[in-house]
Design a protein around this motif. Structure first.
Motif, PDB file in Angstrom:
ATOM      1  N   GLY A   1       0.718  -1.313   0.010  1.00 56.40           N
ATOM      2  CA  GLY A   1      -0.006   0.310   0.449  1.00 56.40           C
ATOM      3  C   GLY A   1       0.408   1.113  -0.548  1.00 56.40           C
ATOM      4  N   GLU A   2       0.661   2.397  -0.524  1.00 58.04           N
ATOM      5  CA  GLU A   2       1.559   3.584  -0.875  1.00 58.04           C
ATOM      6  C   GLU A   2      -0.209   4.963  -0.531  1.00 58.04           C
ATOM      7  N   SER A   3       0.601   6.113  -0.535  1.00 56.27           N
ATOM      8  CA  SER A   3       0.129   6.897   0.080  1.00 56.27           C
ATOM      9  C   SER A   3      -0.076   8.678  -0.860  1.00 56.27           C
ATOM     10  N   TYR A   4       1.468   7.946  -1.461  1.00 55.50           N
ATOM     11  CA  TYR A   4       1.610   9.774  -2.340  1.00 55.50           C
ATOM     12  C   TYR A   4       2.071   9.201  -3.891  1.00 55.50           C
ATOM     13  N   VAL A   5       1.532   9.489  -4.510  1.00 58.22           N
ATOM     14  CA  VAL A   5       1.317   9.362  -5.716  1.00 58.22           C
ATOM     15  C   VAL A   5       3.077   9.558  -6.490  1.00 58.22           C
ATOM     16  N   ALA A  35      -4.503  10.796 -12.534  1.00 59.80           N
ATOM     17  CA  ALA A  35      -4.762  10.324 -14.222  1.00 59.80           C
ATOM     18  C   ALA A  35      -3.123   8.930 -13.900  1.00 59.80           C
ATOM     19  N   LEU A  36      -2.561   9.563 -12.938  1.00 58.46           N
ATOM     20  CA  LEU A  36      -1.354   8.484 -12.580  1.00 58.46           C
ATOM     21  C   LEU A  36      -1.520   7.183 -11.688  1.00 58.46           C
ATOM     22  N   VAL A  37      -2.756   7.296 -11.178  1.00 59.23           N
ATOM     23  CA  VAL A  37      -3.448   6.645  -9.777  1.00 59.23           C
ATOM     24  C   VAL A  37      -3.468   5.275 -10.827  1.00 59.23           C
ATOM     25  N   ALA A  38      -4.904   6.541 -11.455  1.00 61.63           N
ATOM     26  CA  ALA A  38      -5.414   5.039 -12.384  1.00 61.63           C
ATOM     27  C   ALA A  38      -4.782   4.072 -13.854  1.00 61.63           C
ATOM     28  N   ALA A  39      -3.562   4.545 -13.893  1.00 58.80           N
ATOM     29  CA  ALA A  39      -2.314   4.570 -14.867  1.00 58.80           C
ATOM     30  C   ALA A  39      -1.624   3.215 -14.232  1.00 58.80           C
ATOM     31  N   HIS A  40      -1.320   3.405 -12.937  1.00 58.81           N
ATOM     32  CA  HIS A  40      -0.368   2.505 -11.727  1.00 58.81           C
ATOM     33  C   HIS A  40      -0.531   1.208 -11.152  1.00 58.81           C
ATOM     34  N   PHE A  41      -1.769   1.595 -10.819  1.00 54.56           N
ATOM     35  CA  PHE A  41      -2.305   0.942  -9.611  1.00 54.56           C
ATOM     36  C   PHE A  41      -3.234  -0.280  -9.785  1.00 54.56           C
ATOM     37  N   ASP A  42      -3.236  -0.921  -8.943  1.00 48.72           N
ATOM     38  CA  ASP A  42      -4.316  -1.942  -9.116  1.00 48.72           C
ATOM     39  C   ASP A  42      -5.164  -2.522  -8.737  1.00 48.72           C
ATOM     40  N   TRP A  43      -5.754  -1.090  -7.642  1.00 46.81           N
ATOM     41  CA  TRP A  43      -6.157  -1.514  -6.508  1.00 46.81           C
ATOM     42  C   TRP A  43      -6.203   0.029  -5.701  1.00 46.81           C
ATOM     43  N   VAL A  44      -7.535   0.734  -5.509  1.00 47.55           N
ATOM     44  CA  VAL A  44      -7.551   2.362  -4.591  1.00 47.55           C
ATOM     45  C   VAL A  44      -8.663   1.986  -4.100  1.00 47.55           C
ATOM     46  N   GLN A  45      -7.756   2.089  -2.859  1.00 47.20           N
ATOM     47  CA  GLN A  45      -9.012   2.167  -1.619  1.00 47.20           C
ATOM     48  C   GLN A  45      -9.675   3.220  -1.118  1.00 47.20           C
ATOM     49  N   SER A  46      -9.514   4.452  -1.643  1.00 51.37           N
ATOM     50  CA  SER A  46      -9.692   5.347  -1.049  1.00 51.37           C
ATOM     51  C   SER A  46     -10.496   6.393  -1.497  1.00 51.37           C
ATOM     52  N   HIS A  88      -1.014  -1.270  -4.193  1.00 51.87           N
ATOM     53  CA  HIS A  88      -2.619  -0.675  -3.667  1.00 51.87           C
ATOM     54  C   HIS A  88      -2.308   0.982  -3.163  1.00 51.87           C
ATOM     55  N   PHE A  89      -3.507   2.043  -3.911  1.00 54.58           N
ATOM     56  CA  PHE A  89      -3.760   3.355  -3.092  1.00 54.58           C
ATOM     57  C   PHE A  89      -4.277   3.591  -2.164  1.00 54.58           C
TER      58      PHE A  89
END
Length: 228
Positions: free
Chosen positions: A55-59, A89-100, A78-79
């Protein structure tokens, strides 16, 4: 010095014990290793100890680490932090999950910006379960509309809920907040077949969260040490 592998074993043993004490039939709880602020070398060390979900919080920091660890193609990223519109856009492109995901605007942007050659982006809706003014998350009364949008979005997959309850002095107070989120989760799960993940519980409240039905806990400090 205690190794990352030893810390992970301790975390998994703690989860196993909490599941046993919860008396919830068939309960399974995943461990999300929260690696924000930690270098990719430590993530690789955890990976070599068979950890796969991070899990990461800083894009920007996360994107750099994802690139550095691109040879580990079965890592699940996971973001888990607040999502600014200019970073979606960076979150959409690089992550498998978004929890927030906590509001319609961000859900729409993630759906529109998910690359066409990628699998659907797994989404947890973050709920402000204790109505704290300083905390992210949608209000409980906003949850049905946001869930319906995500469930019907072409490039998103609604998987469940996430929350960070307010700090509590007692185990009973912690459990009350988690029980409230579990009630929301149970209600949505009856509506949407894709829902299977209830992300609640961190290092200081793992046992309380698992006792109230958590299926994923987010642990950072106990694995990687204090944040830098």
């Amino acid at each position: 010095m205690i190794t990352i592998a030893e810390r992970l074993k301790f975390a998994y043993d703690r989860i196993t014990k909490a599941i046993k004490n919860s008396h919830i039939s068939g309960q399974k709880v995943a461990l999300l290793a929260v690696s924000k602020t930690k270098p990719s070398t430590l993530i690789r060390e955890a990976y070599n100890a068979n950890q796969r979900q991070f899990g990461e919080s800083y894009v920007q920091e996360a994107v750099e680490k994802i690139a550095e660890l691109s040879d580990l193609n079965d890592i699940e990223w996971h973001f888990i932090g607040p999502i600014q519109s200019n970073k979606s856009a960076l979150v959409a492109a690089h992550f498998d999950w978004v929890q927030s995901v906590d509001r319609m605007k961000i859900a729409r942007r993630l759906n529109e910006q998910r690359p066409s050659n990628s699998a659907k982006l797994n989404v947890l809706i973050q709920v402000n379960i204790d109505d704290e003014e300083t905390k992210s998350g949608c209000a409980i009364n906003e949850l049905p509309e946001l869930a319906a949008f995500v469930a019907n979005a072409e490039n998103l997959e609604l998987r469940g809920l996430m929350a960070i309850p307010k700090k509590s002095e007692t185990n009973e107070q912690q459990q009350a907040s988690f029980a409230k989120l579990n009630a929301c989760f149970t209600q949505l799960k009856a509506q949407y077949q894709s829902i299977d993940t209830l992300s609640m519980g961190m290092s200081n409240d793992v046992e309380a969260a698992i006792s109230q039905g958590s299926t994923m806990v987010r642990i950072g400090t106990d694995i990687f040490g204090p944040r830098t």
